[in-house]
Design an enzyme around this catalytic site. Structure first.
Site, short mmCIF file in Angstrom:
data_model
loop_
_atom_site.label_atom_id
_atom_site.label_comp_id
_atom_site.label_asym_id
_atom_site.label_seq_id
_atom_site.Cartn_x
_atom_site.Cartn_y
_atom_site.Cartn_z
N HIS A 37 0.81 -1.07 -0.01
CA HIS A 37 -0.02 -0.03 0.12
C HIS A 37 0.81 1.35 -0.14
O HIS A 37 0.44 2.09 -0.70
CB HIS A 37 -0.87 0.01 1.33
CG HIS A 37 -1.88 -1.13 1.36
ND1 HIS A 37 -1.69 -2.02 2.38
CD2 HIS A 37 -2.93 -1.47 0.73
CE1 HIS A 37 -2.70 -2.94 2.25
NE2 HIS A 37 -3.50 -2.53 1.21
N GLY A 147 -3.04 -1.51 -7.10
CA GLY A 147 -1.87 -2.43 -7.29
C GLY A 147 -2.18 -3.60 -8.36
O GLY A 147 -3.25 -4.03 -8.41
N GLN A 148 -1.11 -4.19 -9.02
CA GLN A 148 -1.28 -5.19 -9.91
C GLN A 148 -1.34 -6.48 -9.22
O GLN A 148 -2.07 -7.48 -9.83
CB GLN A 148 -0.23 -5.46 -10.94
CG GLN A 148 -0.30 -4.23 -11.99
CD GLN A 148 1.10 -4.07 -12.59
OE1 GLN A 148 2.11 -4.92 -12.40
NE2 GLN A 148 1.21 -2.98 -13.41
N GLN A 153 -9.07 -6.85 -10.49
CA GLN A 153 -9.55 -5.57 -10.07
C GLN A 153 -9.24 -4.38 -11.03
O GLN A 153 -10.05 -3.57 -11.07
CB GLN A 153 -9.36 -5.41 -8.58
CG GLN A 153 -9.51 -4.12 -7.96
CD GLN A 153 -9.55 -3.73 -6.59
OE1 GLN A 153 -10.26 -4.34 -5.82
NE2 GLN A 153 -8.19 -3.28 -5.88
N VAL A 176 4.26 -5.56 -4.70
CA VAL A 176 5.46 -5.71 -3.71
C VAL A 176 5.40 -6.85 -3.22
O VAL A 176 4.30 -7.54 -2.55
CB VAL A 176 5.31 -4.48 -2.89
CG1 VAL A 176 6.37 -4.28 -1.82
CG2 VAL A 176 5.28 -3.16 -3.45
#
Ligand code: AMP
Length: 285
Positions: A37, A147-148, A153, A176
């Site tokens: 995040h 985020g990937q 999503q 990450v």
């Protein structure tokens, strides 16, 4: 850093910045923040004049049997992390502020919401699209960072924004990972030490198919079989799906003759984990 729970107050701050011509990033989250995040926040801080984040465990994206009530909540830590990352405003609404009595309007998600997560979490993307569109209305930012890690999503949100003419740019950011490859996730907090070791099976399986493709295997059924085998050997208790599909439409593929996306969802103990990897045909992506 401003911490705001009232939607009107949040709108007043962000629309004021917008009228001043500033670029504004938004990072929607459900809290229990980790480095994944915070990377999104740092990316926004480096690219935008103003960075906003939201923390809201959105009930409409959880099915009745899912982990809404035990979802980790670590607000004080989250605020500290956001402050350190130089976030300017965080919106932390109560349930009733977003879903008052009588609430009954939902977004019908795009077709890319139907396979994969859509099969195993019916209604999930309806809740996600609804809350994300609401958050974009409350915090009228210029760019949103996702985020990937949640690949489907990201494709769903991109499509929704295009289809509904929402005036915001969507940026996808790399997943990450922990040093051993496990994708960071708030749900990793549920894993005990033994399950944490088994959770590595997702990354091991994804990197295995990447290698098989680069060694010349292009048959999707064989690659998906290898994914399944590796997940079970590596300690997954149950597989929801382990698929290789088109990276934009998420449609089925027979052969990997273009970049593809491998997506998996498994259960380790009572914890459901997802991960994905873009599969390239050659090394040196
Ligand atoms: P969540 O709090 O799980 O709803 O996630 C909020 C945002 O953080 C979503 O855009 C996620 O895709 C993103 N995110 C979660 N985990 C990671 C990660 N390991 N790397 C990059 N982004 C992430």
């Amino acid at each position: 850093m401003k911490v705001v729970s009232n939607p009107h107050e949040a709108y007043a701050h962000v629309s004021h910045w917008r009228r001043e011509g500033l670029s504004i990033g938004i990072i929607p989250t459900m809290g229990a923040l980790h480095e994944g995040h915070l990377e999104l926040v740092r990316r926004s801080v480096s690219e935008c004049d103003i960075t906003t984040a939201t923390i809201f465990v959105n009930p409409t994206q959880f099915a009745p049997h899912e982990d809404l009530s035990r979802y980790p909540r670590t607000l004080e830590n989250d605020l500290e992390g956001l402050r350190d990352a130089k976030c300017d405003l965080v919106f932390v609404p109560q349930n009733e502020a977003l879903y008052p009595n009588g609430f009954s309007t939902y977004v019908q998600p795009p077709a890319t919401a139907e396979p994969l997560e859509g099969v195993f979490r019916p209604g999930h993307y309806r809740g996600v699209c609804t809350v994300v569109l609401k958050l974009f209305g409350i915090l009228p930012a210029t760019v949103a960072y996702f985020g990937q890690k949640d690949y489907q999503q990201l494709t769903v949100i991109r499509r929704m924004v295009e289809d509904l003419n929402v005036n915001i740019r969507i940026e996808g950011c790399p997943t990450v990972r922990e040093s051993d490859g496990l994708a960071m996730s708030s749900r990793n907090l549920y894993l005990d030490a033994e399950q944490r070791k088994r959770a590595l099976c997702l990354w091991t399986a994804l990197t295995l198919v990447q290698r098989l493709v680069q060694e010349g295997q292009r048959d999707v059924l064989k690659l998906e079989a290898a994914l399944h085998d590796q997940l079970l050997v590596g300690g997954a208790d149950r597989i929801d799906y382990a698929r290789i599909v088109h990276p934009d439409t998420l449609a089925d593929l027979q052969v990997v003759d273009q970049p593809a996306i491998a997506l998996i969802a498994v259960h380790v103990g009572t914890t459901r984990l997802i991960d994905n990897l873009v599969i390239n045909l050659a090394t040196n992506q």
